[in-house]
Design a protein around this motif. Structure first.
Motif, PDB file in Angstrom:
ATOM      1  N   MET A 230       0.820  -1.204   0.000  1.00 13.57           N
ATOM      2  CA  MET A 230       0.000   0.000   0.000  1.00 13.57           C
ATOM      3  C   MET A 230       0.858   1.261   0.000  1.00 13.57           C
ATOM      4  SD  MET A 230      -2.800   1.669  -0.112  1.00 13.57           S
ATOM      5  CE  MET A 230      -4.266   0.702   0.254  1.00 13.57           C
ATOM      6  N   THR A 231       1.966   1.221   0.738  1.00 14.09           N
ATOM      7  CA  THR A 231       2.859   2.378   0.768  1.00 14.09           C
ATOM      8  C   THR A 231       3.383   2.696  -0.620  1.00 14.09           C
ATOM      9  OG1 THR A 231       3.531   1.928   3.051  1.00 14.09           O
ATOM     10  CG2 THR A 231       5.011   3.297   1.727  1.00 14.09           C
ATOM     11  N   LYS A 232       3.858   1.675  -1.317  1.00 16.98           N
ATOM     12  CA  LYS A 232       4.398   1.890  -2.660  1.00 16.98           C
ATOM     13  C   LYS A 232       3.313   2.391  -3.612  1.00 16.98           C
ATOM     14  CE  LYS A 232       7.004  -0.367  -6.382  1.00 16.98           C
ATOM     15  NZ  LYS A 232       7.756  -1.592  -6.788  1.00 16.98           N
ATOM     16  N   LEU A 233       2.149   1.776  -3.540  1.00 17.24           N
ATOM     17  CA  LEU A 233       1.065   2.132  -4.454  1.00 17.24           C
ATOM     18  C   LEU A 233       0.574   3.559  -4.191  1.00 17.24           C
ATOM     19  CD1 LEU A 233      -0.945   1.328  -6.661  1.00 17.24           C
ATOM     20  CD2 LEU A 233      -2.401   0.349  -4.874  1.00 17.24           C
ATOM     21  N   SER A 234       0.289   3.896  -2.940  1.00  9.84           N
ATOM     22  CA  SER A 234      -0.269   5.207  -2.630  1.00  9.84           C
ATOM     23  C   SER A 234       0.733   6.325  -2.887  1.00  9.84           C
ATOM     24  CB  SER A 234      -0.755   5.250  -1.182  1.00  9.84           C
ATOM     25  OG  SER A 234       0.307   4.989  -0.277  1.00  9.84           O
ATOM     26  N   GLU A 235       2.004   6.084  -2.601  1.00 11.78           N
ATOM     27  CA  GLU A 235       3.011   7.108  -2.851  1.00 11.78           C
ATOM     28  C   GLU A 235       3.226   7.317  -4.349  1.00 11.78           C
ATOM     29  OE1 GLU A 235       6.483   6.028  -0.617  1.00 11.78           O
ATOM     30  OE2 GLU A 235       5.599   6.656   1.303  1.00 11.78           O
ATOM     31  N   TYR A 236       3.164   6.230  -5.103  1.00  7.62           N
ATOM     32  CA  TYR A 236       3.287   6.366  -6.565  1.00  7.62           C
ATOM     33  C   TYR A 236       2.118   7.162  -7.123  1.00  7.62           C
ATOM     34  CZ  TYR A 236       3.904   5.165 -11.474  1.00  7.62           C
ATOM     35  OH  TYR A 236       4.092   5.244 -12.836  1.00  7.62           O
ATOM     36  N   MET A 237       0.911   6.866  -6.653  1.00  2.00           N
ATOM     37  CA  MET A 237      -0.280   7.562  -7.139  1.00  2.00           C
ATOM     38  C   MET A 237      -0.225   9.049  -6.779  1.00  2.00           C
ATOM     39  SD  MET A 237      -3.096   4.614  -6.182  1.00  2.00           S
ATOM     40  CE  MET A 237      -4.530   5.649  -6.492  1.00  2.00           C
ATOM     41  N   ALA A 238       0.224   9.348  -5.561  1.00  2.00           N
ATOM     42  CA  ALA A 238       0.267  10.745  -5.113  1.00  2.00           C
ATOM     43  C   ALA A 238       1.267  11.571  -5.904  1.00  2.00           C
ATOM     44  CB  ALA A 238       0.597  10.793  -3.625  1.00  2.00           C
ATOM     45  N   ALA A 239       2.333  10.948  -6.361  1.00  2.00           N
ATOM     46  CA  ALA A 239       3.387  11.673  -7.078  1.00  2.00           C
ATOM     47  C   ALA A 239       3.153  11.742  -8.582  1.00  2.00           C
ATOM     48  CB  ALA A 239       4.743  11.021  -6.800  1.00  2.00           C
ATOM     49  N   ALA A 240       2.127  11.048  -9.079  1.00  2.00           N
ATOM     50  CA  ALA A 240       1.934  10.926 -10.531  1.00  2.00           C
ATOM     51  C   ALA A 240       1.704  12.271 -11.211  1.00  2.00           C
ATOM     52  CB  ALA A 240       0.763   9.992 -10.821  1.00  2.00           C
ATOM     53  N   GLY A 241       1.039  13.187 -10.538  1.00  2.00           N
ATOM     54  CA  GLY A 241       0.724  14.465 -11.162  1.00  2.00           C
ATOM     55  C   GLY A 241       1.936  15.315 -11.466  1.00  2.00           C
ATOM     56  N   SER A 242       3.024  15.106 -10.747  1.00  2.00           N
ATOM     57  CA  SER A 242       4.246  15.886 -10.970  1.00  2.00           C
ATOM     58  C   SER A 242       5.357  15.058 -11.605  1.00  2.00           C
ATOM     59  CB  SER A 242       4.741  16.468  -9.638  1.00  2.00           C
ATOM     60  OG  SER A 242       4.968  15.437  -8.686  1.00  2.00           O
ATOM     61  N   ARG A 243       5.051  13.818 -11.966  1.00  2.00           N
ATOM     62  CA  ARG A 243       6.061  12.935 -12.548  1.00  2.00           C
ATOM     63  C   ARG A 243       5.996  12.988 -14.067  1.00  2.00           C
ATOM     64  NH1 ARG A 243       4.102   8.492 -11.005  1.00  2.00           N
ATOM     65  NH2 ARG A 243       5.091   8.439  -8.944  1.00  2.00           N
ATOM     66  N   ALA A 244       7.103  13.321 -14.710  1.00  2.00           N
ATOM     67  CA  ALA A 244       7.144  13.381 -16.176  1.00  2.00           C
ATOM     68  C   ALA A 244       6.981  11.989 -16.770  1.00  2.00           C
ATOM     69  CB  ALA A 244       8.461  14.001 -16.637  1.00  2.00           C
ATOM     70  N   LEU A 245       6.242  11.918 -17.846  1.00  2.00           N
ATOM     71  CA  LEU A 245       6.052  10.658 -18.564  1.00  2.00           C
ATOM     72  C   LEU A 245       7.068  10.564 -19.696  1.00  2.00           C
ATOM     73  CD1 LEU A 245       2.161  10.785 -18.923  1.00  2.00           C
ATOM     74  CD2 LEU A 245       3.445   9.334 -17.330  1.00  2.00           C
ATOM     75  N   PRO A 246       7.551   9.353 -20.011  1.00  2.00           N
ATOM     76  CA  PRO A 246       8.431   9.189 -21.172  1.00  2.00           C
ATOM     77  C   PRO A 246       7.731   9.636 -22.453  1.00  2.00           C
ATOM     78  CG  PRO A 246       8.456   7.217 -19.785  1.00  2.00           C
ATOM     79  CD  PRO A 246       7.347   8.087 -19.283  1.00  2.00           C
TER      80      PRO A 246
ATOM     81  N   SER B 110      -5.269  16.125  -7.009  1.00  2.00           N
ATOM     82  CA  SER B 110      -4.009  16.355  -6.287  1.00  2.00           C
ATOM     83  C   SER B 110      -4.031  15.786  -4.872  1.00  2.00           C
ATOM     84  CB  SER B 110      -3.678  17.855  -6.228  1.00  2.00           C
ATOM     85  OG  SER B 110      -3.552  18.396  -7.524  1.00  2.00           O
ATOM     86  N   LEU B 111      -4.582  14.584  -4.704  1.00  2.00           N
ATOM     87  CA  LEU B 111      -4.601  13.951  -3.389  1.00  2.00           C
ATOM     88  C   LEU B 111      -3.192  13.526  -2.975  1.00  2.00           C
ATOM     89  CD1 LEU B 111      -7.790  11.682  -3.590  1.00  2.00           C
ATOM     90  CD2 LEU B 111      -7.610  14.102  -2.970  1.00  2.00           C
ATOM     91  N   ASN B 112      -2.896  13.636  -1.670  1.00  2.00           N
ATOM     92  CA  ASN B 112      -1.589  13.196  -1.177  1.00  2.00           C
ATOM     93  C   ASN B 112      -1.612  11.692  -0.884  1.00  2.00           C
ATOM     94  OD1 ASN B 112      -2.718  12.784   1.425  1.00  2.00           O
ATOM     95  ND2 ASN B 112      -2.272  14.888   2.040  1.00  2.00           N
ATOM     96  N   ALA B 113      -0.503  11.147  -0.414  1.00  2.00           N
ATOM     97  CA  ALA B 113      -0.382   9.699  -0.248  1.00  2.00           C
ATOM     98  C   ALA B 113      -1.398   9.159   0.747  1.00  2.00           C
ATOM     99  CB  ALA B 113       1.040   9.336   0.172  1.00  2.00           C
ATOM    100  N   GLN B 114      -1.588   9.850   1.880  1.00  2.00           N
ATOM    101  CA  GLN B 114      -2.580   9.398   2.855  1.00  2.00           C
ATOM    102  C   GLN B 114      -3.977   9.424   2.254  1.00  2.00           C
ATOM    103  OE1 GLN B 114      -2.843   8.331   6.629  1.00  2.00           O
ATOM    104  NE2 GLN B 114      -4.319   7.645   5.116  1.00  2.00           N
ATOM    105  N   GLN B 115      -4.280  10.485   1.532  1.00  2.00           N
ATOM    106  CA  GLN B 115      -5.585  10.573   0.888  1.00  2.00           C
ATOM    107  C   GLN B 115      -5.762   9.497  -0.174  1.00  2.00           C
ATOM    108  OE1 GLN B 115      -5.088  14.784  -0.144  1.00  2.00           O
ATOM    109  NE2 GLN B 115      -6.934  15.254   1.032  1.00  2.00           N
ATOM    110  N   MET B 116      -4.706   9.157  -0.879  1.00  2.00           N
ATOM    111  CA  MET B 116      -4.784   8.076  -1.861  1.00  2.00           C
ATOM    112  C   MET B 116      -5.102   6.750  -1.176  1.00  2.00           C
ATOM    113  SD  MET B 116      -4.492   9.070  -5.007  1.00  2.00           S
ATOM    114  CE  MET B 116      -3.771  10.291  -6.125  1.00  2.00           C
ATOM    115  N   ARG B 117      -4.604   6.541   0.041  1.00  2.00           N
ATOM    116  CA  ARG B 117      -4.918   5.306   0.757  1.00  2.00           C
ATOM    117  C   ARG B 117      -6.398   5.263   1.111  1.00  2.00           C
ATOM    118  NH1 ARG B 117       0.555   6.062   2.471  1.00  2.00           N
ATOM    119  NH2 ARG B 117       0.154   7.361   4.316  1.00  2.00           N
TER     120      ARG B 117
END
Length: 481
Positions: free
Chosen positions: A34-50, A202-209
């Motif tokens: 859950m930690t990996k999944l929620s943190e990945y989801m929370a950071a997706a909005g600022s993560r550049a895509l290939p 723009s939910l954060n990691a806790q909110q994504m959980r």
């Protein structure tokens, strides 16, 4: 002392309310998954895509919007627009191919149904799902509410494809649906839409959980959609319900709703309830490395997926041998056994293999209009050529699934025979359609509804989403004037 222990003490609730969410989340016992999944989801909005993912995401956004716009003239689409207009709500989000503005939840539902009004939308074989028809409407609805830019819109869509498909691939895709009678399409749509909507909000990691916990509660869908002959409920099951569920979960959390910190582990968790056939770790497998949108197929032909390979094969044979309808005595089409059951002499033209093969033979192509011309199913000339088509289910081809192979054997009136096998359908990840072909398909769908000039502007805007300041600027290019 954890949060629940603290709540049991005098004044505990007040103390909890005074602790910042970020600090509170740090003390929560959450599984590594859950930690990996929620943190990945929370950071997706600022993560550049290939770059290749950016290009493919634009393809999928255009393809889904085109499917929704073309669906507005079909019964499920007309119903969805009527529902949105009647239900009303705050004028925040766009219902495409209409003049309706409504709340984001209602807009997501309506646009999801519009996007799966027929079999025009995309497919993701590794998860047995149609991601775009729910994910794109969810990202658009919340994106308009939050006034996000085109960059975040694309990242939200890409995240939705990543999350929803991984959930049903983990559950076990087609075999899971067969064994449990649950719809993988609905489940993927719900989780994918929640991820996309959460990213747009723009939910954060806790909110994504908490988002995932609400989504787990909303996860539903029965395989009984296969008995829907009007495609209205199926449009809801595949597109509208998932988009509505995802947006609902995101807006609840955005408004301050809290929930279970880890619905994927602990007592009565999601995986205990749904009993996946695969290791739950698949949900986070290669996140950030393998983008599921790259494994999603665009349909060249606006028909059911099992018909795609046979149409490709017959088109090749027609061009190679310059076939005319009256030269053909018999056509034998071989596809995987389960695929044959889906499209065997169905009552809806675009999911009836025998009918669509007759249309291809007569017209030498298939358009959106010809694939949805139900009156043609009773046309004597079409019926005469349809009678030449025999469909065969093959267990050997079943082993190739989710790759949908097809073999077409043609016997001519002079005794000659010709055969063509298509293993990689045009538009699949293995045989992708380039930008110009994606645009050509979309043009066929959109131009009759919104006109050529509006379509050209929409294409220009979609392929320049990086510089789009507000996703609301798409609205004039998506609605009827």
């Amino acid at each position: 002392m954890n949060r629940r222990d603290l709540l049991k003490t005098a004044g505990g609730a007040f103390m909890i309310s005074m602790i910042p969410r970020e600090l509170l989340a740090a003390g929560v016992d959450v599984s590594p998954l859950m930690t990996k999944l929620s943190e990945y989801m929370a950071a997706a909005g600022s993560r550049a895509l290939p770059d290749p993912v950016v290009e493919k995401t634009k393809h999928m956004i255009l393809d889904t919007l085109a499917a929704a716009i073309s669906g507005s003239d079909l019964p499920p689409g007309r119903f969805a627009i009527k529902f949105a207009r009647t239900y009303g709500g705050e004028k925040v989000s766009t219902v495409v191919a209409s003049t309706v503005l409504c709340g984001p939840i209602e807009a997501a539902l309506a646009n999801g149904m519009l996007a799966h009004s027929d079999e025009t939308d995309d497919t993701h074989p590794p998860s047995q799902s149609h991601p775009g028809c729910s994910v794109v409407p969810a990202a658009l609805a919340v994106g308009e509410k939050r006034d996000i830019d085109g960059q975040r819109f694309m990242r939200a869509v890409a995240l939705g494809y990543d999350i929803g498909t991984r959930f049903t691939a983990t559950l076990g895709k087609l075999q899971y649906m067969a064994d449990t009678h649950r719809s993988t399409h609905a489940l993927a749509g719900t989780f994918g839409s929640a991820a996309a909507a959460g990213c747009a909000a723009s939910l954060n990691a806790q909110q994504m959980r908490w988002l995932l916990s609400y989504t787990g509660q909303l996860a539903s869908g029965l395989a009984s959609w296969q008995r829907d002959t009007e495609h209205v409920e199926k449009a809801f099951d595949f597109g509208g319900m998932g988009a509505k569920n995802g947006v609902t979960a995101a807006l609840l959390v955005e408004a301050g709703g809290t929930g279970v910190d880890d619905v994927l582990s602990g007592a009565d968790n999601f995986f205990q309830a749904f009993a996946p056939k695969n290791d739950p770790a698949m949900v986070v497998e290669k996140l950030g490395d393998r983008y599921e949108i790259m494994r999603t197929n665009i349909k060249k032909w606006t028909t059911g997926s099992p018909i795609q390979a046979p149409l490709d094969a017959l088109e090749i044979l027609i061009k190679k041998h310059r076939l005319e309808p009256d030269q053909v005595k018999a056509i034998v089409v071989t596809v995987a056994t389960n695929e044959a059951k889906i499209v065997d002499n169905r009552e809806i033209p675009d999911i009836c293999l025998q009918h669509m093969m007759a249309v291809m033979l007569m017209d030498k192509t298939v358009t959106f209009k010809s694939a949805h011309d139900k009156a043609r199913m009773s046309d004597p000339a079409t019926l005469r050529h349809r009678a030449k088509v025999k469909l065969v289910g093959d267990e050997e081809l079943e082993r190739f699934m989710p790759r949908r192979a097809g073999i077409v054997d043609v016997t001519l009136t002079d005794g000659r025979k010709a055969s063509e096998c298509v293993n990689d359908v045009r538009g699949t990840a293995e045989n992708p359609m380039p930008r110009d072909e994606v645009i050509a398909k979309a043009r066929d769908l959109v131009t009759p509804i919104l006109g050529a000039a509006t379509f050209d502007k929409l294409v220009e805007r979609v392929f320049d989403l990086e510089r789009l300041k507000s996703v609301r600027d798409l609205r004039p290019l998506l609605q009827r004037s």
